[in-house]
Design an enzyme around this catalytic site. Structure first.
Site, PDB file in Angstrom:
ATOM      1  N   LYS A  32      11.229  26.142   0.512  1.00  0.00           N
ATOM      2  CA  LYS A  32      12.428  25.768  -0.240  1.00  0.00           C
ATOM      3  C   LYS A  32      12.104  24.990  -1.500  1.00  0.00           C
ATOM      4  O   LYS A  32      12.762  25.138  -2.516  1.00  0.00           O
ATOM      5  CB  LYS A  32      13.383  24.971   0.640  1.00  0.00           C
ATOM      6  CG  LYS A  32      12.819  23.639   1.059  1.00  0.00           C
ATOM      7  CD  LYS A  32      13.774  22.925   1.983  1.00  0.00           C
ATOM      8  CE  LYS A  32      13.100  21.791   2.714  1.00  0.00           C
ATOM      9  NZ  LYS A  32      13.125  20.522   2.007  1.00  0.00           N
ATOM     10  N   THR A  33      11.058  24.161  -1.416  1.00  0.00           N
ATOM     11  CA  THR A  33      10.694  23.405  -2.612  1.00  0.00           C
ATOM     12  C   THR A  33      10.261  24.366  -3.706  1.00  0.00           C
ATOM     13  O   THR A  33      10.555  24.174  -4.882  1.00  0.00           O
ATOM     14  CB  THR A  33       9.567  22.410  -2.305  1.00  0.00           C
ATOM     15  OG1 THR A  33       9.913  21.695  -1.128  1.00  0.00           O
ATOM     16  CG2 THR A  33       9.379  21.436  -3.442  1.00  0.00           C
ATOM     17  N   ASP A 219      18.375  18.560  -2.409  1.00  0.00           N
ATOM     18  CA  ASP A 219      17.434  18.909  -1.352  1.00  0.00           C
ATOM     19  C   ASP A 219      17.838  18.195  -0.053  1.00  0.00           C
ATOM     20  O   ASP A 219      18.535  17.185  -0.109  1.00  0.00           O
ATOM     21  CB  ASP A 219      16.034  18.456  -1.799  1.00  0.00           C
ATOM     22  CG  ASP A 219      14.948  19.091  -0.956  1.00  0.00           C
ATOM     23  OD1 ASP A 219      15.259  20.020  -0.187  1.00  0.00           O
ATOM     24  OD2 ASP A 219      13.784  18.660  -1.072  1.00  0.00           O
ATOM     25  N   GLU A 220      17.386  18.682   1.077  1.00  0.00           N
ATOM     26  CA  GLU A 220      17.680  18.062   2.381  1.00  0.00           C
ATOM     27  C   GLU A 220      19.183  17.808   2.529  1.00  0.00           C
ATOM     28  O   GLU A 220      19.601  16.720   2.940  1.00  0.00           O
ATOM     29  CB  GLU A 220      16.929  16.732   2.548  1.00  0.00           C
ATOM     30  CG  GLU A 220      15.432  16.804   2.337  1.00  0.00           C
ATOM     31  CD  GLU A 220      14.680  17.379   3.513  1.00  0.00           C
ATOM     32  OE1 GLU A 220      15.325  17.943   4.423  1.00  0.00           O
ATOM     33  OE2 GLU A 220      13.442  17.312   3.515  1.00  0.00           O
ATOM     34  N   GLN A 250      17.470  20.709  11.163  1.00  0.00           N
ATOM     35  CA  GLN A 250      16.634  19.555  10.862  1.00  0.00           C
ATOM     36  C   GLN A 250      17.462  18.333  10.507  1.00  0.00           C
ATOM     37  O   GLN A 250      16.967  17.396   9.884  1.00  0.00           O
ATOM     38  CB  GLN A 250      15.669  19.884   9.715  1.00  0.00           C
ATOM     39  CG  GLN A 250      14.616  20.900  10.105  1.00  0.00           C
ATOM     40  CD  GLN A 250      13.562  21.053   9.027  1.00  0.00           C
ATOM     41  OE1 GLN A 250      12.821  20.137   8.726  1.00  0.00           O
ATOM     42  NE2 GLN A 250      13.504  22.234   8.434  1.00  0.00           N
ATOM     43  N   ARG A 603       6.060  20.741  12.020  1.00  0.00           N
ATOM     44  CA  ARG A 603       5.151  20.118  11.059  1.00  0.00           C
ATOM     45  C   ARG A 603       3.762  20.742  11.150  1.00  0.00           C
ATOM     46  O   ARG A 603       2.956  20.648  10.248  1.00  0.00           O
ATOM     47  CB  ARG A 603       4.996  18.600  11.301  1.00  0.00           C
ATOM     48  CG  ARG A 603       6.216  17.738  11.093  1.00  0.00           C
ATOM     49  CD  ARG A 603       6.942  18.034   9.846  1.00  0.00           C
ATOM     50  NE  ARG A 603       8.013  18.983  10.096  1.00  0.00           N
ATOM     51  CZ  ARG A 603       8.627  19.648   9.130  1.00  0.00           C
ATOM     52  NH1 ARG A 603       8.280  19.470   7.883  1.00  0.00           N
ATOM     53  NH2 ARG A 603       9.582  20.507   9.411  1.00  0.00           N
TER      54      ARG A 603
END
Length: 740
Positions: A32-33, A219-220, A250, A603
């Site tokens: 996504k980044t 973001d997030e 998340q 992760r």
DNA sequence: GTTAGAAACAATCCT
DNA sequence: TGTTTCTAAC
């Protein structure tokens, strides 16, 4: 330069859909980044958008810095003009410019949670509230939630109805806000709420920013709360080119006010929103992804999605259970040491994750003993340490004399013989004359009943005034150095000479270099600017993936990061999922905990290890915990090292749970739970690399001389005469002494 | 006013 | 276990 061949179809869609509202549901590790940075580059280079008109918002400074540098890499020229910042620093920037329109001074200070607590304590005292019944923290929690929902004291009073407790909270809330205003200070929640207020109330300011921010990215997004949602909505309100990226699986910040509805109902707020799903994972092996998918599938009420990968199967997820947390720590340290020694990986390829910060201590001790370089992220924030807060309070006093909290903190540090009585007399005088505490100090001679204390106050005022004068001609760093010299702060610590004092001096040195660094890098350095930067740093910001150390941090802290090897420690019911959420009657709490587990699993790129301990010391009491239910949710075929039949299906339910635990406890105590460490059982005894007369170091007691060693079974009883702590007897296996 | 030692107390996670 | 608050003696 945008390299579309590097992007998959969905990612490209995310990059090219620049107009109107866009919701990108991005699974863990789906790049996504990369979409966000390429999108920004596309806007600038292909669509000719002036970088000045782009705003990108993240949650941490680290994420912002990373995005910024990646954008600059992509667009080369002009990329640095994009406004990339966190919610909080974005708001501060707006407020510093316009908050005078809300009656604050633009040099306002930002309160951290310690400051909030101190202020609340004052208020409770003033309102004569029994803090045994109503705790300060309770008030702060309720107030924080109210602010996250954009409720001011009045709104709160209205919804309180006739409820006594709610009305009481409303009163405290109002008083708290009054005190903040008087101190010219804001807490974290205020930063967002006041900005929303400013933008709603002031059309001129609102239109200016709306005109500026033609493209907004967040973001997030799953972690935003109602206030943050409103902020975004207002900022993007004119052009509505709003692109939010998030993953409902998340969402792990409900306790901080995150409103999962923001992401779940984005499409109903913006009916013309384009929804893009990123489901291909580029990070983890098939095995790890399968584990993650299976666990999260136990949650209800989520946007359905299934992550997939082209990566190989990879190693199975390892699970190990140990007698106690010491053994667990030993295993992890040893496992890492072995793999690094074997050339399999470097230290920075490992992360150890845990649920609570308290779990880090044993791990840390073990890593020190094993000489493994590590970085502890989180715990006590650097800027929350006593010595740092003291010095910062001085700087705050110099910068903003209206911050009573800062002034009272340092008035008697170092000891000036100004005690509580004097302090409350001054406070009273300030209160009745409606002036700040510091201004009252300046007129100390006028204050009745203060007597000779006034002569003790004068030098303090002089010191502050002198520093203020210095600021006209000198850099903040010079002021800080002068302050340390003049107060004798470091000198006093040097005289103490303990290990602890030395650590404090080191921290102060670090503060000095941070300020020096700030002055070098900032284009317009000021004391106020430094204090602001300091107030907004998060623990995670200090993590640097290029240094070769193992990272220790909480599962929450790990969000957004990735590592080749991940250890999830403390996989026990009562630890993770936490005791709090097991006993909670809100089912959602468990689901949030499960999402946290999902975050942890995802992760890992190549190898995931889960560990648990049968017995664990918690607040001085030994607890016996069952293996985490999340481990049991893993499909058998991805696991190694754990045979499912041990995870007895007859695990007692909630009501019988406690009874069973109690029974186990008594039984375990009867047979004396093994005090041997994992090391001892594995290696059949230990060997010492020091002898009588040698100098050794202990993690807590510092350096000392060994005076006696007595052999006893598999262990040795070592007597050490410590330089500062006197003589202590200890078992070698636990003491972890290191020869110096 | 200061300090040391005793007693009480504590329940995640974080900007 | 570790930290904060209370109490008593200097």
């Amino acid at each position: 330069m945008i390299s579309t061949q590097m992007l998959n179809k969905e990612q490209q869609e995310g990059v090219f859909t620049t107009e109107g509202p866009v919701l990108i549901l991005a699974g863990a590790g789906s790049g996504k980044t990369r979409v966000l940075t390429n999108r920004t580059a596309y806007l600038i280079e292909e669509k000719g958008v002036d970088p000045f008109h782009i705003l990108a918002i993240t949650f941490t400074n680290k994420a912002a810095a990373e995005m910024k540098s990646r954008i600059e890499e992509l667009v080369g020229f002009g990329g640095d003009a994009v406004w990339v910042s966190t919610f909080h620093s974005c708001c501060v920037r707006i407020l510093r410019r316009y908050v005078d329109r809300l009656g604050f001074d633009t040099t306002f200070t930002i309160y951290d949670s310690d400051d909030q607590k101190a202020l609340m304590k004052d208020i409770c005292k003033r309102l004569e509230i029994d803090t045994k019944i109503y705790k300060e923290k309770m008030f702060l929690n309720v107030i924080s939630s109210a602010k996250n929902e954009l409720m001011d004291p009045n709104d709160f009073r209205l919804q309180a109805g006739g409820d006594y407790k709610q009305l009481k909270i409303a009163t405290v809330y109002a008083e708290y806000q009054k005190a903040l205003l008087k101190n010219n200070a804001m807490d974290f929640d205020d930063l967002i709420m006041k900005t929303v207020e400013l933008l709603s109330v002031d059309a001129e300011v609102r239109e200016a920013y709306q005109e500026r921010f033609r493209y907004v990215m967040v973001d997030e997004y799953q972690d935003t709360n109602t206030a943050q949602f409103m902020l975004i909505k207002l900022l993007a309100g004119k052009y509505n080119n709003l692109c939010v990226v998030g993953d409902d699986d998340q969402s792990i910040y409900k306790f901080r006010g995150a409103n999962i509805q923001n992401i779940l109902s984005f499409e109903s707020v913006y009916p013309n929103a384009k929804v893009i799903k990123l489901e291909q994972n580029y990070r983890s092996t098939k095995t790890i992804l399968k584990a993650a998918n299976e666990v999260i599938a136990n949650n209800k009420g989520r946007k359905s999605k299934a992550l997939w990968t082209e990566r190989e199967e990879g190693a199975k997820v390892a699970f190990e259970q140990f007698e106690n947390a010491q053994e667990e720590a030993y295993f992890i340290a040893n496992d890492i040491r072995k793999r690094v020694a074997g050339g399999e990986a470097g230290y920075s390829d490992f992360a150890v994750l845990y649920r609570t910060n308290a779990q880090s201590r044993l791990l840390e001790e073990r890593f020190v003993a094993s000489n493994i370089p590590y970085k502890l992220v989180g715990g006590v924030n650097f800027y929350a340490r006593k010595e740092i807060k003291d010095l910062l309070a001085y700087l705050k006093t110099i910068d903003n004399g209206r911050d009573d909290l800062a002034v009272t903190r340092v008035l008697n540090v170092p000891k000036r013989g100004i005690g509580l009585t004097t302090q409350s007399r001054v406070a009273e005088y300030a209160y009745t004359h409606d002036i700040s505490f510091y201004d009252a100090l300046k007129q100390a001679k006028e204050i009745p009943g203060i007597g000779k204390a006034a002569t003790k106050i004068a030098p303090f005022v002089e010191l502050i005034e002198h520093c203020r004068g210095m600021l006209w001609s000198e850099e903040p760093l010079a002021v800080l150095k002068y302050l340390i010299e003049e107060t004798g702060y470091v000198a006093e610590l040097e005289a103490e000479g303990t290990e602890e004092a030395k650590a404090r001096i080191e921290n102060i040195d670090e503060l000095i270099s941070k300020l020096a660094d700030y002055e070098q890098t900032s284009d317009d350095p000021s004391l106020n600017g430094f204090l602001e930067e300091v107030a907004l740093v998060a623990d995670i910001d200090s993590y640097d993936e290029n240094s070769d150390y193992v990272v220790l941090m909480t599962l929450h802290g790990a969000k957004g990061l990735e590592f080749p090897n991940v250890y999830m420690s403390g996989m026990e019911d009562g630890i993770f999922p936490s005791y709090m959420c097991i006993t909670s009657d809100d089912r959602d709490d468990l689901e949030e905990e499960r999402r946290l587990c999902y975050v942890g699993i995802t992760r890992a790129k190549d190898r995931l290890t889960m560990t648990a301990a049968r017995a664990r010391m918690l607040r001085g009491e030994t607890q016996y915990n069952a293996v985490s239910r999340f481990v049991k949710e893993l499909p058998e075929e991805v696991l190694s090292g754990y045979i499912k039949k041990h995870a007895t299906e007859d695990m007692p339910r909630e009501d019988t749970y406690r009874k069973a635990k109690q029974a186990f406890k008594t039984k375990a105590f009867g047979t004396q739970p093994s005090m041997q460490t994992y090391a001892a059982r594995k290696a059949e005894g230990i060997t010492l690399d020091y002898g009588v007369g040698d100098r050794v170091r202990h993690i807590k007691f510092g350096v000392g001389t060994v005076t006696q060693i007595v052999e006893g079974g598999r262990d040795y009883e070592v007597t050490v005469d410590f330089d500062t702590f006197g003589t202590k007897k200890m078992f070698a296996m636990f003491a972890k002494l290191q020869k110096v």
